[in-house]
Scaffold this motif. Structure first.
Motif, PDB file in Angstrom:
ATOM      1  N   GLU A   1      34.779 -40.522  79.888  1.00 36.89           N
ATOM      2  CA  GLU A   1      35.813 -40.028  80.630  1.00 36.89           C
ATOM      3  C   GLU A   1      35.733 -38.442  80.362  1.00 36.89           C
ATOM      4  OE1 GLU A   1      38.544 -39.531  83.525  1.00 36.89           O
ATOM      5  OE2 GLU A   1      37.984 -41.434  83.139  1.00 36.89           O
ATOM      6  N   LYS A   2      35.983 -37.367  81.090  1.00 38.53           N
ATOM      7  CA  LYS A   2      36.005 -35.930  80.773  1.00 38.53           C
ATOM      8  C   LYS A   2      37.338 -35.862  80.121  1.00 38.53           C
ATOM      9  CE  LYS A   2      35.089 -31.166  82.018  1.00 38.53           C
ATOM     10  NZ  LYS A   2      35.108 -30.060  83.053  1.00 38.53           N
ATOM     11  N   LEU A   3      37.504 -35.928  78.852  1.00 43.92           N
ATOM     12  CA  LEU A   3      38.836 -35.445  78.331  1.00 43.92           C
ATOM     13  C   LEU A   3      38.700 -34.011  77.646  1.00 43.92           C
ATOM     14  CD1 LEU A   3      41.791 -36.457  77.030  1.00 43.92           C
ATOM     15  CD2 LEU A   3      40.355 -37.183  74.963  1.00 43.92           C
ATOM     16  N   ALA A   4      37.755 -33.742  76.836  1.00 42.19           N
ATOM     17  CA  ALA A   4      37.498 -32.580  76.198  1.00 42.19           C
ATOM     18  C   ALA A   4      36.639 -31.536  77.278  1.00 42.19           C
ATOM     19  CB  ALA A   4      36.595 -32.464  75.002  1.00 42.19           C
ATOM     20  N   ILE A   5      37.260 -30.215  77.433  1.00 38.10           N
ATOM     21  CA  ILE A   5      36.658 -29.290  78.250  1.00 38.10           C
ATOM     22  C   ILE A   5      35.285 -28.871  77.737  1.00 38.10           C
ATOM     23  CG2 ILE A   5      38.856 -28.554  79.165  1.00 38.10           C
ATOM     24  CD1 ILE A   5      38.632 -25.880  77.604  1.00 38.10           C
ATOM     25  N   ILE A   6      34.410 -28.721  78.618  1.00 35.66           N
ATOM     26  CA  ILE A   6      33.003 -28.320  78.373  1.00 35.66           C
ATOM     27  C   ILE A   6      32.579 -27.012  78.980  1.00 35.66           C
ATOM     28  CG2 ILE A   6      30.450 -29.257  78.171  1.00 35.66           C
ATOM     29  CD1 ILE A   6      31.592 -31.857  78.386  1.00 35.66           C
ATOM     30  N   THR A   7      31.963 -26.113  78.192  1.00 30.76           N
ATOM     31  CA  THR A   7      31.383 -24.800  78.984  1.00 30.76           C
ATOM     32  C   THR A   7      30.012 -24.557  78.138  1.00 30.76           C
ATOM     33  OG1 THR A   7      32.330 -22.894  77.783  1.00 30.76           O
ATOM     34  CG2 THR A   7      33.602 -23.902  79.809  1.00 30.76           C
ATOM     35  N   SER A   8      29.222 -23.599  78.536  1.00 30.42           N
ATOM     36  CA  SER A   8      28.365 -23.156  77.707  1.00 30.42           C
ATOM     37  C   SER A   8      28.572 -22.005  76.634  1.00 30.42           C
ATOM     38  CB  SER A   8      26.890 -22.584  78.606  1.00 30.42           C
ATOM     39  OG  SER A   8      27.464 -21.479  79.518  1.00 30.42           O
ATOM     40  N   LYS A   9      29.777 -21.603  76.880  1.00 35.96           N
ATOM     41  CA  LYS A   9      30.196 -20.648  75.942  1.00 35.96           C
ATOM     42  C   LYS A   9      30.563 -21.224  74.582  1.00 35.96           C
ATOM     43  CE  LYS A   9      31.781 -17.152  79.434  1.00 35.96           C
ATOM     44  NZ  LYS A   9      31.493 -17.970  80.603  1.00 35.96           N
ATOM     45  N   PRO A  10      30.342 -20.578  73.534  1.00 38.53           N
ATOM     46  CA  PRO A  10      30.711 -20.999  72.347  1.00 38.53           C
ATOM     47  C   PRO A  10      32.140 -20.772  71.990  1.00 38.53           C
ATOM     48  CG  PRO A  10      29.735 -18.857  72.031  1.00 38.53           C
ATOM     49  CD  PRO A  10      29.441 -19.334  73.359  1.00 38.53           C
ATOM     50  N   GLN A  11      32.717 -21.739  71.005  1.00 39.69           N
ATOM     51  CA  GLN A  11      34.288 -21.570  70.862  1.00 39.69           C
ATOM     52  C   GLN A  11      35.063 -22.282  71.948  1.00 39.69           C
ATOM     53  OE1 GLN A  11      35.204 -18.015  68.759  1.00 39.69           O
ATOM     54  NE2 GLN A  11      33.265 -17.793  67.837  1.00 39.69           N
ATOM     55  N   THR A  12      34.506 -22.919  72.747  1.00 38.98           N
ATOM     56  CA  THR A  12      35.304 -23.390  74.041  1.00 38.98           C
ATOM     57  C   THR A  12      36.421 -24.257  73.504  1.00 38.98           C
ATOM     58  OG1 THR A  12      33.427 -23.787  75.515  1.00 38.98           O
ATOM     59  CG2 THR A  12      35.242 -25.241  75.832  1.00 38.98           C
ATOM     60  N   THR A  13      36.120 -25.154  72.457  1.00 35.87           N
ATOM     61  CA  THR A  13      37.260 -25.916  71.789  1.00 35.87           C
ATOM     62  C   THR A  13      37.903 -25.108  70.840  1.00 35.87           C
ATOM     63  OG1 THR A  13      35.905 -27.864  72.070  1.00 35.87           O
ATOM     64  CG2 THR A  13      37.807 -28.121  70.546  1.00 35.87           C
ATOM     65  N   ARG A  14      39.278 -25.021  70.999  1.00 35.59           N
ATOM     66  CA  ARG A  14      40.383 -24.300  70.158  1.00 35.59           C
ATOM     67  C   ARG A  14      41.192 -25.161  69.255  1.00 35.59           C
ATOM     68  NH1 ARG A  14      42.517 -19.455  74.064  1.00 35.59           N
ATOM     69  NH2 ARG A  14      40.652 -18.090  74.101  1.00 35.59           N
ATOM     70  N   ASN A  15      41.329 -26.599  69.672  1.00 35.65           N
ATOM     71  CA  ASN A  15      42.344 -27.568  69.083  1.00 35.65           C
ATOM     72  C   ASN A  15      41.409 -28.520  68.795  1.00 35.65           C
ATOM     73  OD1 ASN A  15      43.896 -25.807  71.427  1.00 35.65           O
ATOM     74  ND2 ASN A  15      45.424 -26.296  69.767  1.00 35.65           N
ATOM     75  N   ARG A  16      42.034 -29.318  67.709  1.00 34.39           N
ATOM     76  CA  ARG A  16      41.775 -30.809  67.559  1.00 34.39           C
ATOM     77  C   ARG A  16      42.077 -31.695  68.980  1.00 34.39           C
ATOM     78  NH1 ARG A  16      43.097 -32.759  61.630  1.00 34.39           N
ATOM     79  NH2 ARG A  16      44.948 -31.985  62.170  1.00 34.39           N
ATOM     80  N   ILE A  17      41.332 -32.518  69.258  1.00 35.70           N
ATOM     81  CA  ILE A  17      41.432 -33.439  70.269  1.00 35.70           C
ATOM     82  C   ILE A  17      41.093 -34.770  70.139  1.00 35.70           C
ATOM     83  CG2 ILE A  17      40.916 -33.920  72.698  1.00 35.70           C
ATOM     84  CD1 ILE A  17      40.208 -30.992  73.036  1.00 35.70           C
TER      85      ILE A  17
END
Length: 295
Positions: free
Chosen positions: A27-43
């Motif tokens: 399931e798509k829970l965490a967002i995804i892009t090709s850019k670094p530092q897309t994730t900012r919080n712990r998920i």
């Protein structure tokens, strides 16, 4: 024997940590892009099996931080070191050990938590490239296991779960079986909006945007959710670009986010977006706390 435990997913930016979490959950829970530092919080993502509950913690990419926001992101990742039963260091298959990898390996010295090296993106390389990379990492750190995977295709994920099971402690389910995350619905909605900003804008704008969901109201009788959210940026010029000519960019962000929300929440979505300037918020401790990024 039933086992349960927390598994921290760590690594430098852009190695596919969030894709791995989504691949495990299906399931798509965490967002995804090709850019670094897309994730900012712990998920936190929860995967249940008949013999175990795996509680995965996806973290921001570890790097040398330069701003208060970046320091908060790295702290969110390194705090996971002490809270996990197993750590997964995700690296890109076929790549040499880089400065950020060395930074992480140094920070893991003296940590007794079992660590797996997960070599991701094996679908993009020749298999003979793996052995030299695995040997290089083996000389740097005593990993408990080294597992090649493709988070995108799912190859290697069943093996990863089976090996993880061996290292988890016996214990009960920490979360109800039907629960996939402890993240609030507002957080998930805000992340979906932020993902579209990352995908549709360029240069400094993706890294200068913080999304706050102001209201989230469910109408169960109509199977409708009304969401109002504000995109906070640092400069007036960024606000103009995000709104776009005659509101075109803001409409596109909202349209794409709404499609993902309707799939995730299984309901119709009415989405309102606003843009507000909060000057230099990435350097302001008060704003960082307000937007959910405590340093």
């Amino acid at each position: 024997m039933f086992k349960s435990g927390f598994i921290g997913i760590i690594g430098r930016p852009n190695v596919g940590k969030s894709t791995l979490l989504n691949g495990i959950l299906g399931e798509k829970l965490a967002i995804i892009t090709s850019k670094p530092q897309t994730t900012r919080n712990r998920i936190l993502g929860i995967f249940n099996r008949e013999d175990a509950q795996f509680v995965f913690v996806d973290t921001p990419g570890i790097h040398s931080p330069r701003t208060p926001l970046n320091r908060a992101m790295v702290r969110a990742a390194t705090d996971t070191f002490a809270d996990s039963d197993v750590l997964l260091l995700v690296v890109e298959a076929g790549q040499e050990i880089g400065p950020d990898d060395r930074l992480i390996l140094e920070s893991l010295q003296g940590n007794a938590t079992p660590k797996f090296l997960v070599l991701n993106k094996i679908d993009l390389i020749r298999r003979e490239q793996l052995l030299p990379q695995m040997e290089a990492f083996r000389h740097r750190h005593p990993f408990a296991e080294m597992i090649p995977v493709s988070a995108l295709t799912g190859e290697g994920i069943p093996l990863l779960l089976d090996e993880l099971w061996k290292y988890l402690p016996e214990g009960p389910r920490y979360f109800p079986e039907e629960m996939m995350t402890d993240s609030s619905e507002r957080f998930v909605a805000a992340e979906m909006i932020r993902e579209k900003i990352l995908l549709l804008t360029h240069k400094e704008i993706p890294y200068s945007a913080a999304v706050v969901v102001d209201s989230f109201k469910e109408d169960e009788a109509k199977n409708l959710i009304r969401i109002s959210a504000t995109i906070n940026v640092e400069k007036e010029s960024q606000k103009g670009i995000l709104i776009g000519k005659k509101g075109s960019m803001l409409k596109e962000i909202g349209s794409r986010a709404r499609v993902d929300m309707e799939k995730f929440f299984a309901a119709r979505i009415f989405l309102e977006l606003f843009v507000r300037v909060r000057k230099d918020w990435t350097k302001d401790a008060k704003r960082l706390r307000e937007f959910g990024y405590s340093e």
